[in-house]
Design a protein around this motif. Structure first.
Motif, mmCIF file in Angstrom:
data_model
loop_
_atom_site.group_PDB
_atom_site.id
_atom_site.type_symbol
_atom_site.label_atom_id
_atom_site.label_comp_id
_atom_site.label_asym_id
_atom_site.label_seq_id
_atom_site.Cartn_x
_atom_site.Cartn_y
_atom_site.Cartn_z
ATOM 1 N N ASP A 94 0.821 -1.203 0.000
ATOM 2 C CA ASP A 94 0.000 0.000 0.000
ATOM 3 C C ASP A 94 0.861 1.262 0.000
ATOM 4 N N ARG A 95 2.000 1.220 0.699
ATOM 5 C CA ARG A 95 2.881 2.388 0.698
ATOM 6 C C ARG A 95 3.468 2.623 -0.693
ATOM 7 N N ALA A 96 3.777 1.545 -1.390
ATOM 8 C CA ALA A 96 4.290 1.684 -2.754
ATOM 9 C C ALA A 96 3.265 2.353 -3.661
ATOM 10 N N LEU A 97 2.014 1.944 -3.544
ATOM 11 C CA LEU A 97 0.968 2.542 -4.372
ATOM 12 C C LEU A 97 0.762 4.010 -4.015
ATOM 13 N N SER A 98 0.864 4.340 -2.731
ATOM 14 C CA SER A 98 0.713 5.726 -2.306
ATOM 15 C C SER A 98 1.827 6.598 -2.865
ATOM 16 N N LEU A 99 3.057 6.087 -2.831
ATOM 17 C CA LEU A 99 4.175 6.837 -3.386
ATOM 18 C C LEU A 99 4.039 6.995 -4.894
ATOM 19 N N GLU A 100 3.594 5.950 -5.560
ATOM 20 C CA GLU A 100 3.412 6.035 -7.008
ATOM 21 C C GLU A 100 2.417 7.137 -7.363
ATOM 22 N N ARG A 101 1.305 7.198 -6.634
ATOM 23 C CA ARG A 101 0.317 8.247 -6.897
ATOM 24 C C ARG A 101 0.910 9.632 -6.650
ATOM 25 N N ALA A 102 1.712 9.760 -5.592
ATOM 26 C CA ALA A 102 2.318 11.055 -5.278
ATOM 27 C C ALA A 102 3.293 11.485 -6.363
ATOM 28 N N PHE A 103 4.138 10.568 -6.815
ATOM 29 C CA PHE A 103 5.124 10.899 -7.845
ATOM 30 C C PHE A 103 4.442 11.256 -9.164
ATOM 31 N N ILE A 104 3.474 10.464 -9.565
ATOM 32 C CA ILE A 104 2.802 10.733 -10.836
ATOM 33 C C ILE A 104 2.011 12.037 -10.766
ATOM 34 N N ASP A 105 1.417 12.291 -9.613
ATOM 35 C CA ASP A 105 0.639 13.514 -9.446
ATOM 36 C C ASP A 105 1.521 14.753 -9.514
ATOM 37 N N LYS A 106 2.682 14.716 -8.854
ATOM 38 C CA LYS A 106 3.530 15.903 -8.756
ATOM 39 C C LYS A 106 4.624 15.965 -9.822
ATOM 40 N N LEU A 107 5.157 14.805 -10.214
ATOM 41 C CA LEU A 107 6.260 14.770 -11.163
ATOM 42 C C LEU A 107 5.853 14.269 -12.543
ATOM 43 N N GLY A 108 4.726 13.592 -12.605
ATOM 44 C CA GLY A 108 4.306 13.012 -13.867
ATOM 45 C C GLY A 108 5.040 11.734 -14.210
ATOM 46 N N THR A 109 5.776 11.177 -13.256
ATOM 47 C CA THR A 109 6.580 9.997 -13.518
ATOM 48 C C THR A 109 6.824 9.248 -12.213
ATOM 49 N N GLY A 110 7.165 7.959 -12.322
ATOM 50 C CA GLY A 110 7.459 7.151 -11.140
ATOM 51 C C GLY A 110 6.548 5.939 -11.045
ATOM 52 N N ARG A 111 7.090 4.753 -11.366
ATOM 53 C CA ARG A 111 6.307 3.526 -11.338
ATOM 54 C C ARG A 111 6.921 2.538 -10.361
ATOM 55 N N TRP A 112 6.105 2.054 -9.436
ATOM 56 C CA TRP A 112 6.521 0.988 -8.520
ATOM 57 C C TRP A 112 6.044 -0.324 -9.126
ATOM 58 N N ARG A 113 6.968 -1.104 -9.693
ATOM 59 C CA ARG A 113 6.599 -2.311 -10.432
ATOM 60 C C ARG A 113 6.849 -3.573 -9.609
ATOM 61 N N ASP A 114 6.224 -4.679 -10.056
ATOM 62 C CA ASP A 114 6.398 -5.929 -9.327
ATOM 63 C C ASP A 114 7.651 -6.657 -9.802
ATOM 64 N N ARG A 115 7.960 -7.742 -9.131
ATOM 65 C CA ARG A 115 9.224 -8.441 -9.358
ATOM 66 C C ARG A 115 9.370 -8.933 -10.800
ATOM 67 N N ASP A 116 8.312 -9.520 -11.354
ATOM 68 C CA ASP A 116 8.408 -10.058 -12.709
ATOM 69 C C ASP A 116 8.670 -8.966 -13.735
ATOM 70 N N GLU A 117 8.039 -7.814 -13.546
ATOM 71 C CA GLU A 117 8.277 -6.708 -14.474
ATOM 72 C C GLU A 117 9.737 -6.273 -14.423
ATOM 73 N N ILE A 118 10.279 -6.147 -13.230
ATOM 74 C CA ILE A 118 11.661 -5.690 -13.086
ATOM 75 C C ILE A 118 12.633 -6.736 -13.629
ATOM 76 N N LEU A 119 12.359 -8.005 -13.386
ATOM 77 C CA LEU A 119 13.220 -9.067 -13.916
ATOM 78 C C LEU A 119 13.316 -9.018 -15.433
ATOM 79 N N SER A 120 12.239 -8.616 -16.099
ATOM 80 C CA SER A 120 12.241 -8.585 -17.558
ATOM 81 C C SER A 120 13.253 -7.594 -18.112
#
Length: 293
Positions: free
Chosen positions: A218-244
């Motif tokens: 939940d903290r990751a999702l909250s930070l993602e919303r904050a970054f996208i809202d203020k910076l327009g960027t910032g994705r908290w991805r899951d393990r499989d996405e990062i491994l790719s």
């Protein structure tokens, strides 16, 4: 009007430092926000507001920036010392801090060659100033979204031999690409250009599994919303996405793990990279290093 205060070490360079022109001081900037998190002085009021906003949502978020810098330092030292890498391509290098990639690499081998890549005017101005007397290191203006510009830049080709292993550093950069910008494809294009024996180091905002770590998820999702809202960027991805993003290369031990667990150093060790994140934030960013066979 927010004002940018030139750091003392740049003032001491005198004429070698040319302050960047046309810097937008009305919008927060990734590199300047990170500078604030890292305790630097290269930021405006709007950047501090963004950083403090994120810290209100997730206290201790500055530790993510600190942990990321420490991971990059440890990864560079590992590649230089244990794997004999003498060439580094650092994309999205950010504002210069203490113990930058070239400084850590040069601790092991003074002839190590490093190319920094960034598209931020303040980053470029600072980096060019402090690197002006170092002939083994250079910085180029380019964007990760255009790998060909990075790979074919005259400065890149002058310093780096693509027939020999290169350490590709993607520290804290891929999570600032949106899904539709194709971060996996861009990483693949860069990796395809490197010789066997090269290494890829990635650190990335991490979204833990809800079932295993509901609070951190939940903290990751909250930070993602904050970054996208203020910076327009910032994705908290899951393990499989990062491994790719490792392009099928072989991960070295301990694999893709929270940065705190990647070859940690004793907290009291007096070397770059000896930083310990708190339990509250350590699952919110992960990383690893992989080798091209």
């Amino acid at each position: 009007m927010p004002r940018f205060e030139t750091p003392r070490f740049l003032k001491n360079l005198g004429a070698r430092y040319n302050p960047p022109e046309q810097v937008d001081m009305t919008k927060p900037n990734i590199a300047r926000v990170y500078s604030y998190f890292l305790g630097g002085k290269d930021h405006f009021e709007v950047d501090r507001e963004m950083a403090n906003y994120a810290a209100e949502i997730v206290p201790g978020v500055n530790e993510i920036a600190m942990g990321n810098r420490a991971f990059v330092q440890r990864a560079v030292r590992y590649l230089a010392t244990e794997r004999g890498v003498r060439q580094f391509l650092d994309i999205g290098s950010g504002l210069p801090t203490e113990a930058n990639v070239h400084e850590v690499a040069h601790e092991t081998a003074a002839d190590s060659r490093i190319v920094y890549v960034d598209n931020d005017p303040i980053v470029l101005a600072h980096a060019r100033a402090i690197l002006s007397d170092i002939d083994t290191t250079d910085v180029i203006k380019a964007d990760l979204r255009r790998p060909e510009d990075i790979l074919t830049a005259p400065e890149t080709r002058k310093l780096l031999d693509f027939n020999r292993p290169i350490g590709l550093m993607l520290g804290g950069i891929l999570h600032h690409l949106a899904d539709d910008e194709g971060p996996e494809r861009l990483a693949q294009e860069l990796c395809d250009a490197l010789a066997p024996g090269s290494f890829l180091a990635i650190s990335h905002f991490s979204r833990p599994e809800r079932q295993l770590h509901p609070g951190e998820h939940d903290r990751a999702l909250s930070l993602e919303r904050a970054f996208i809202d203020k910076l327009g960027t910032g994705r908290w991805r899951d393990r499989d996405e990062i491994l790719s993003y490792f392009c099928g290369w072989e991960l070295v031990e301990p694999g893709l793990v929270p940065l705190e667990e990647w070859r940690p150093l004793p907290p009291k060790a007096r070397v770059a990279g000896a930083y310990s994140m708190s339990p509250m934030t350590r699952l919110l960013i992960c990383g690893g290093v992989a080798r091209k066979n």
